[in-house]
Design an enzyme around this catalytic site. Structure first.
Site, PDB file in Angstrom:
ATOM      1  N   SER A  94       0.820  -1.214   0.000  1.00 37.04           N
ATOM      2  CA  SER A  94       0.000   0.000   0.000  1.00 37.04           C
ATOM      3  C   SER A  94       0.851   1.260   0.000  1.00 37.04           C
ATOM      4  O   SER A  94       0.580   2.200   0.732  1.00 37.04           O
ATOM      5  CB  SER A  94      -0.915  -0.013   1.237  1.00 37.04           C
ATOM      6  OG  SER A  94      -1.924   0.971   1.103  1.00 37.04           O
ATOM      7  N   CYS A 125       2.196   6.909  -6.642  1.00 35.63           N
ATOM      8  CA  CYS A 125       2.218   8.128  -7.460  1.00 35.63           C
ATOM      9  C   CYS A 125       3.156   9.179  -6.873  1.00 35.63           C
ATOM     10  O   CYS A 125       3.377  10.221  -7.489  1.00 35.63           O
ATOM     11  CB  CYS A 125       0.814   8.694  -7.588  1.00 35.63           C
ATOM     12  SG  CYS A 125      -0.354   7.506  -8.253  1.00 35.63           S
ATOM     13  N   VAL A 156     -12.827 -17.452 -14.210  1.00 32.14           N
ATOM     14  CA  VAL A 156     -12.723 -18.644 -13.371  1.00 32.14           C
ATOM     15  C   VAL A 156     -13.449 -18.389 -12.043  1.00 32.14           C
ATOM     16  O   VAL A 156     -13.227 -17.360 -11.412  1.00 32.14           O
ATOM     17  CB  VAL A 156     -11.234 -18.996 -13.126  1.00 32.14           C
ATOM     18  CG1 VAL A 156     -11.098 -20.107 -12.087  1.00 32.14           C
ATOM     19  CG2 VAL A 156     -10.569 -19.397 -14.436  1.00 32.14           C
ATOM     20  N   TYR A 166     -11.310 -13.189  -8.483  1.00 31.00           N
ATOM     21  CA  TYR A 166     -11.590 -11.798  -8.847  1.00 31.00           C
ATOM     22  C   TYR A 166     -10.291 -11.137  -9.287  1.00 31.00           C
ATOM     23  O   TYR A 166      -9.209 -11.578  -8.904  1.00 31.00           O
ATOM     24  CB  TYR A 166     -12.158 -11.034  -7.643  1.00 31.00           C
ATOM     25  CG  TYR A 166     -13.512 -11.536  -7.197  1.00 31.00           C
ATOM     26  CD1 TYR A 166     -13.631 -12.745  -6.512  1.00 31.00           C
ATOM     27  CD2 TYR A 166     -14.663 -10.802  -7.444  1.00 31.00           C
ATOM     28  CE1 TYR A 166     -14.875 -13.219  -6.107  1.00 31.00           C
ATOM     29  CE2 TYR A 166     -15.914 -11.263  -7.041  1.00 31.00           C
ATOM     30  CZ  TYR A 166     -16.012 -12.470  -6.374  1.00 31.00           C
ATOM     31  OH  TYR A 166     -17.235 -12.933  -5.970  1.00 31.00           O
ATOM     32  N   ASP A 213      -4.606  -2.302 -12.322  1.00 28.91           N
ATOM     33  CA  ASP A 213      -3.974  -2.020 -13.617  1.00 28.91           C
ATOM     34  C   ASP A 213      -3.936  -3.229 -14.547  1.00 28.91           C
ATOM     35  O   ASP A 213      -3.722  -3.065 -15.751  1.00 28.91           O
ATOM     36  CB  ASP A 213      -2.528  -1.551 -13.389  1.00 28.91           C
ATOM     37  CG  ASP A 213      -2.466  -0.184 -12.718  1.00 28.91           C
ATOM     38  OD1 ASP A 213      -3.539   0.417 -12.494  1.00 28.91           O
ATOM     39  OD2 ASP A 213      -1.352   0.285 -12.429  1.00 28.91           O
ATOM     40  N   LYS A 215     -18.939  33.836 -15.105  1.00 25.98           N
ATOM     41  CA  LYS A 215     -19.069  32.785 -16.123  1.00 25.98           C
ATOM     42  C   LYS A 215     -17.799  31.952 -16.053  1.00 25.98           C
ATOM     43  O   LYS A 215     -16.754  32.351 -16.566  1.00 25.98           O
ATOM     44  CB  LYS A 215     -19.246  33.396 -17.510  1.00 25.98           C
ATOM     45  CG  LYS A 215     -20.563  34.162 -17.663  1.00 25.98           C
ATOM     46  CD  LYS A 215     -20.532  35.085 -18.870  1.00 25.98           C
ATOM     47  CE  LYS A 215     -21.783  35.971 -18.883  1.00 25.98           C
ATOM     48  NZ  LYS A 215     -21.594  37.202 -19.660  1.00 25.98           N
TER      49      LYS A 215
END
Lengths: 564, 564
Positions: free
Chosen positions: B38, B42, B275, B279, B283, B434
């Protein structure tokens, strides 16, 4: 076609430019009572504070530039004093010489705006009392400051303009006292969210007097005394009055237009008033709240501009509709950002809309990347469907981003499940892989799915003190010792499983941690071991803000209705 | 229930924590080949650059902390070497001593991630060539830099990691050359949007070689030579290889799982593989693009985390679905921000989805407030419904906010009309009345309503030079004299009405200004006077970026299909 527009700021100026783009042939006249058009209304406090240094920056558009670009006949210092709807005429007074003339119209757009509220208090017209709505107001105050070199200011009103002025005057070196009639500043926030702002103002050296009504003013030779209830007074060199604005609709009333809430002009969603060929836009009109469906006033630049565009479209044969406003707003207060969109608790209650709420505390970006700061997000949602009803955020960098995402989600009628799925841009300087908005969605999702029950700060006083419930703090030893809620048992979450034997399964457990995340994990452990447990919303951190603010002693500014 | 998770980063770690919160009784084992779980994937480039100074900051979670909080058995340096689906077993190798053991499972989650692409080029395994995917990679490069004090680096690949590494190595004082095989960096952007980035890299002193394929490496005693096609070479002290990642699916393949695009693992929207009881997330899995509906790979942390949560939900008896990813991404490059969401032109064409596009140029906040900067927004939309299909933004402050608003709008399947109506938070330090997103909506709205037609930079070469069309520049004299498109007549917009006589009504007029706004007004004037006219999308400013980039000489990286 001849279109006359009364009021040349925001909605009026936008309508004029759009009209021209749609219709090259129309005759377009703007009647503006003041000396400036399309000026930077929201920038005025920053001119006072010296952030904006050029007068020209406030008044980028001039009657000349507007004529050159759009062939619009802009008449400043021309006040419309009467509308004659039957004759489709406006009586106009030239403010320079007081002379009057008539102007006919095929279509009329009212964009009169709103004026600062000035209650009839003794001394209210004193020369040391300023409001800040127009360019003229701004130059007047600026000249006063440069001439008199004031040392102390009283700002009356803790809303957007009040706090922006407090910041800007503070930046000029003045001692500031903010006087607020309510128990809280910034009413787009609920009381509990405003507590952070109160503490921050104090930290920034701004004195805040709350729950204080002003009873009058006494001008002295070298200062002014602001009189409060119970004989108190605050001495200063100048007073800024910023207690809100009221629709400027005397003209509309005299013309027989239907008026709504607080004297505002009633319009339909095409921006048509009750009188044929008269449109109205901006701060003076009543509008429908996008979330509650109730009629309300939202005097903000965004809706005004959109309404101006819509009125122009419809005048030119289009069929544009204003689908309501949701009150998305943001305040910079030194480094803090305060933002809201949609319904807060007070508004939801007033509209009798059922809601539940979560308070989350998330970093603006990856905590391992330098400069991360946390923001508190309060999200209101429909307890049945999970539809997002409103959000309030107080924090620093990145608050404006999350309120805009939530405003967009509300516009799209998204639910909490949709927030969970939002795929927002992540890199360490910008966010986390689970963005604060995703986190709010996850927390709501857990509540809706029954995975956790929560309790709130305003539920604490109803918690029995007779030993029939357990209060549990699951933070670390150091955190607990630095301060905790009264009557809490302390078991850190990481050793909770080993200490379950110490907790009586027959009693409900009210769990807290610092922000609400570890206590959620603790609740999941407890629930799966058969305990009835509740997670404290917002954590000890949120509790502390309210405690420091005196929130547990004083009644909050609105009644809190979520039950245990 | 016994759940084994292969891979302890992002998706795997999220799945484990969620599993525990949902099921206190399950036995949960994480098998992680690397030494860390973990970790801050990045954040690795920022550790190299010294923005992040603490090793601990990258590895906030440890096997110990994960066990304490979640009672999860995290086994680092334990590599799953084979899956035996029929026996519901995994063969695991202890990397420290090479010994192997079997682990049974009731449910298996594969979160193997992706590995840096390393083509079999001569010299690719040299000691001066680095990739940056794991904590180990990072420490290796960091130690190299501290030991060898390199002066020059070659970064191969102009994507996220490549440009983040270029910035971070540049900040350490190295001379940087970025080598990119394509004609552009940052393929989430179309070529025309990437031009800004090319110019900015140059401005920041980074050498960019485009359309250059690397053919190999030659290591020398004190450096490394990166060999390019046509005999070129770049000398440096180190090379960072950042040409993308490939799904790490050897294990899945060997186990007989169905594989999809680029060898990725095929899953359904419950994250189930082909399968039973296996699960897969992150990536390594193929997913459905939310906008195009096509199967694709989007190796980003956000989707990986969401998928981990969904797999855990479903393993615990829930019914959660992953509804696709839209590739929302953001890059910080010095002060610049580059962001994208949804489809770009290349992706829309590949998916055969009809689109039109607008390029707008808007300030991040009120221009009269200090520090405003402009951003370029390219928005793709469905030419029939106006539904927003994708957006790309290049600019500075506030880009990340607008991409998140647009990502949310795309998720909600909003149209351009919805963008016009969005009520976003406005105060001068944060936006304009805007907002740039509203502006994109307005411009698209004008095109959909037929109020203006536009032409693009890639249409210019098809414009006839035989006098049958008029090219008109409506900027000021000063702007025109500082540079203009070849063959343009010059009439400033503010005097256009007086000079209509000089323009032949029988010829189409191609109008440009600096950003596209004044030329739109000019088009409205011309159209209402009976001219057939076209507004240059993005303005001269956009044209100039592409011209400077050589875009008119070289074919862009993708074919441009919008016709005149």
């Amino acid at each position: 076609m001849k279109v006359v527009i009364i009021g040349g700021v925001a909605g009026g100026a936008t309508a004029a430019a759009r009209l021209r783009r749609l219709n090259e042939e129309a005759q377009i006249i703007i009647l503006e009572r003041g000396g400036y058009i399309s000026y930077a209304n929201c920038g005025l406090p920053y001119y006072i504070g010296g952030e904006i240094t050029e007068k020209n920056a406030l008044t980028l558009q001039t009657p000349q530039s507007f004529f050159a670009r759009f062939r619009i006949d802009v008449r400043v210092k021309n006040e419309a004093v009467q509308i004659l709807p039957d004759e489709k005429k406006v009586i106009v007074r030239r403010l320079d010489d007081g002379s009057e003339y008539e102007e006919t119209y095929d279509k009329l757009i009212l964009s009169p705006g709103a004026k600062p509220v000035k209650p009839p208090l003794p001394g209210i017209d004193g020369k040391r009392i300023f409001t800040l709505r127009s360019v003229e107001d701004t130059f007047l105050l600026d000249e006063f400051i440069k001439r008199e070199r004031p040392k102390r200011a009283v700002v009356i009103g803790g809303g957007f303009i009040g706090l922006e002025m407090a910041e800007n005057l503070k930046n000029l070196g003045l001692e500031i006292t903010v006087v607020e009639r309510l128990n809280q500043v910034m009413t787009p926030l609920d009381y509990d969210m405003a507590c952070s702002v109160h503490g921050y103002l104090q930290k920034k050296g701004i004195r805040l007097l709350r729950s204080k009504a002003v009873t009058g003013f006494e001008e002295q030779e070298h200062g002014i005394s602001t009189l409060l209830e119970a004989g108190e007074a605050v001495e200063a060199d100048l007073v800024v009055l910023a207690i809100g604005v009221a629709p400027e609709t005397a003209l509309a009333e005299k013309a027989g237009l239907e008026l709504g809430a607080r004297g505002s002009i009633v319009v339909n969603d095409r921006m048509e008033t009750s009188v044929p060929d008269i449109y109205a836009v901006g701060d003076a009109v009543e509008l429908v709240h996008y979330v509650s469906g109730r009629k309300t006033l939202i005097p903000l630049a965004g809706p005004a501009n959109k309404q101006g565009r819509i009125a122009a479209d419809n005048i030119c044969g289009g069929d544009s509709h204003f689908r309501g406003a949701q009150g998305t707003s943001v305040l910079k207060l030194f480094d803090m950002t305060v933002a809201a969109t949609g319904l807060n608790e007070a508004a939801a209650k007033a509209a009798e809309i059922p809601f539940d709420k979560v308070v989350t505390f998330s970093p603006n970006h990856a905590t391992y990347y330098p400069g991360a700061s946390n923001m508190t997000i309060k999200t209101l949602f429909d307890p049945g469907s999970g539809k997002i009803l409103g959000a309030q955020i107080v924090g620093f960098d990145g608050v404006d981003k999350r309120i805009d995402v939530l405003a967009t989600a509300i516009r799209a009628e998204m639910t909490a499940a949709d927030l969970e799925e939002l795929e927002l841009a992540y890199a360490p300087p910008f966010s986390s892989a689970k963005d604060p908005v995703n986190m709010a969605g996850f927390v709501i999702g857990n509540i809706l799915a029954g995975r956790v029950k929560q309790y709130h700060w305003h539920d604490l006083k109803s918690l029995p003190n007779d030993g029939s419930v357990i209060r549990l703090d699951v933070r670390t030893d150091a955190e607990y010792q630095a301060g905790h809620m009264e009557g809490t048992v302390h078991i850190p979450v990481d050793v909770l499983r080993e200490h379950l034997g110490e907790l009586d399964r027959s009693k409900p457990i009210y769990v807290n941690c610092q922000s609400g995340l570890r206590s959620y994990i603790a609740c999941r452990i407890l629930a799966q071991h058969g305990y009835d447990c509740y997670n404290f919303s917002g954590g000890y951190r949120f509790y502390q803000l309210i405690e420091h603010d005196g929130g547990f002693d004083e009644a909050p500014a609105y009644p809190c209705g979520v039950k245990l």
